[in-house]
Design an enzyme around this catalytic site. Structure first.
Site, short mmCIF file in Angstrom:
data_model
loop_
_atom_site.label_atom_id
_atom_site.label_comp_id
_atom_site.label_asym_id
_atom_site.label_seq_id
_atom_site.Cartn_x
_atom_site.Cartn_y
_atom_site.Cartn_z
N SER A 106 -16.86 -76.14 43.75
CA SER A 106 -17.81 -76.54 42.71
C SER A 106 -17.07 -77.34 41.63
O SER A 106 -16.46 -78.36 41.94
CB SER A 106 -18.51 -75.31 42.14
OG SER A 106 -19.63 -75.68 41.37
N ASP B 145 -26.61 -79.78 48.97
CA ASP B 145 -25.96 -78.85 48.06
C ASP B 145 -26.94 -78.33 47.01
O ASP B 145 -27.66 -79.10 46.37
CB ASP B 145 -24.79 -79.56 47.37
CG ASP B 145 -23.94 -78.60 46.57
OD1 ASP B 145 -24.33 -78.29 45.43
OD2 ASP B 145 -22.90 -78.16 47.09
N HIS C 161 -24.11 -73.68 48.53
CA HIS C 161 -23.16 -74.17 47.53
C HIS C 161 -21.90 -73.32 47.62
O HIS C 161 -21.97 -72.09 47.57
CB HIS C 161 -23.76 -74.08 46.12
CG HIS C 161 -22.89 -74.67 45.06
ND1 HIS C 161 -22.53 -76.01 45.07
CD2 HIS C 161 -22.29 -74.12 43.97
CE1 HIS C 161 -21.76 -76.25 44.01
NE2 HIS C 161 -21.59 -75.13 43.34
#
Length: 488
Positions: free
Chosen positions: A226, A334, A383
């Site tokens: 991330s 995502d 994610h």
């Protein structure tokens, strides 16, 4: 190695307890650990002399007991899985609130490979939303409540069955406490109220690790998920340059960016930038880069006009400027990208315009990755992945992510940076071609936001408005089989 040998010993002991009178026919042979059980530092093996076994089981059992006593007790193996907290000696490099930054370390004696992981967790771009972040997510802005030790999973796991190729590396986990996508270089002031020193934290950790064995490293893999994945793209060359300046040009620095390859596309529905969740990616980064006093790699910075350095936060723009090899892991759909694009998949089935937007997002992302030499891009709605325990289960065209990383590693050993020419049967440039979320049958399961119940792929696609049943009926096959065919 000790863990594998402990299991071997238990098996040998149990076998010989049952069949103590059995005569061994093979002579002069030794038990030799497999490649996985050997440490890459060339750790000594423990041979067993089977020539003394025939007609003398007492001798054999004495050898087993002697070997067992020389090993670390099997019952204590799991205790060594913990990573220990180290607070930086340089107290001027801090988290947002001024508390000292730090890192967690699990050393692997004899290994010359180091994995340094950057944690993710969004960011804040104004005093107001940083205050809110501090009230609700203080762990991401301060080190004051960090535990003295932690365990990790996925690529940070020390268990070979969960982490086939990196389990024996030196593991470093750097907690995210700078809220700046690992880019800042500004100390706390009375005016700002917060420090933003993400990039400096990485540099300081690397310097400290040199005194803990990194100086003898062969490979340093800078990984992150991330915001940490974007942090890898922003810092991988900086780390390589730092090590070279400090006199360690022989350490091969590589990057692994997970779920940090964002697009600066138009939102599905344009909204005012009132908070970081609804703020368009470009506007959020433009505000943030000023607020954080971000460090941007010089090679990327030179590609854009003054004041447009924010472009370097987007993977497809910074990647061509990088000198260090980078492997990109990115879900084609995502969840964080969809969130900032104001696409919400809970509640009523999506409208046709939303469905088309989602499909187009997958196409756009796929296009930005086509020239990336090493990539793994499943058509899933998710994610982050590399620190999940199920990361070995996801496949693209029959190849798992750990396998693709191993193939990339093998290619780099041949010094062909970013080559897309795969080794025979060993690909590392893998993208799904099917056009909708969850069309890859190995995708992580998803749950209904309201009921919490796990949804099948067919249920999810029908929820989105895709008539799987009708299309399967037209093809004369079961829905599940249709999905498998389309995915492959």
């Amino acid at each position: 190695m000790a863990g594998a040998l402990c299991v071997t010993l238990l098996l040998l002991l149990s076998t010989n307890t049952v069949s103590g009178r059995k005569t061994w026919r093979r002579r002069g042979q030794q038990i030799v650990p497999s490649g996985r059980e050997r440490s890459e530092g060339g750790d000594e093996s423990f041979p067993l002399d089977f020539t003394a076994v025939e007609g003398n089981m007492d001798n054999f059992m004495a050898q087993i007991k002697s070997l067992a006593q020389s090993l670390y007790p099997c019952s204590a193996q799991r205790l060594d899985d913990e990573m220990k907290l180290h607070i930086l000696h340089n107290k001027s490099v801090t988290c947002n609130d001024g508390s000292s930054a730090g890192y967690y370390l699990k050393e692997s004696k004899g290994s010359r490979r180091w994995l340094v992981f950057l944690e993710g967790g969004w960011y804040c771009i104004s005093h107001e939303n940083c205050d809110l972040r501090y009230d609700t997510m203080r762990r991401l802005m301060s080190s004051k409540a960090w535990p003295p030790a932690k365990t990790a999973s996925g690529i940070l796991s020390t268990q070979p069955e969960e982490n086939p190729h990196w389990w024996n590396a030196n593991m470093v986990f750097i907690p995210y406490c700078s809220s700046d996508v690992w880019s800042g270089a500004s100390p706390k002031t009375e005016k700002s109220g917060y420090a933003f020193m993400g990039s400096l934290i990485i540099q300081e950790v690397v310097k400290e690790l040199l005194g803990k064995g990194l100086d003898a490293a062969k490979v340093l893999l800078l990984a992150g998920s991330s915001a940490g994945g974007t942090g890898v793209l922003l810092n991988v060359d900086l780390v390589a340059d730092l090590l070279e300046e400090l006199g360690y040009p022989g350490i091969q620095v590589r990057g692994l960016s997970d779920s940090g390859w964002f697009l600066d596309n138009k939102q599905y529905r344009r909204t005012d930038c009132t908070d970081i969740i609804t703020c368009a990616p470009t506007e959020a980064i433009q505000r943030g880069i000023r607020y954080w006093s971000s460090m941007v790699p010089e090679r990327c910075k030179q590609q854009f006009k003054e004041g447009e350095e924010w472009n370097c936060f987007f993977g497809y723009k910074i990647y061509p400027t990088l000198r260090s090899p980078v492997f990109v892991v990115q879900w084609l759909f995502d969840e964080a990208q969809l969130t900032v694009d104001n696409v919400h998949l809970s509640g009523q089935p999506v409208q046709e315009s939303q469905w088309l937007y989602i499909q187009n997002l997958g196409r756009e992302l796929r296009n930005t990755l086509k020239d990336v030499g090493a990539s793994f891009a499943p058509a899933c709605l998710a994610h982050e992945v590399i620190t999940r325990s199920h990361w070995t289960e996801i496949q693209v065209r029959g190849t798992s992510l750990p396998r693709a990383l191993h193939c990339w590693d093998r290619r780099l050993q041949e010094t062909n940076k970013n080559s897309k020419v795969p080794l025979k049967g060993c690909p590392f440039h893998l993208m799904d071609s099917c056009p909708w979320p969850q069309c890859n049958p190995t995708c992580p399961s998803i749950r209904d936001h309201f009921t919490g119940q796990e949804m099948s792929v067919v249920q999810f696609l029908m929820h989105l408005g895709f008539d799987v049943q009708k299309m399967a009926s037209q093809q004369g096959m079961e829905p599940g089989k249709l999905l498998g065919v389309l995915s492959s």
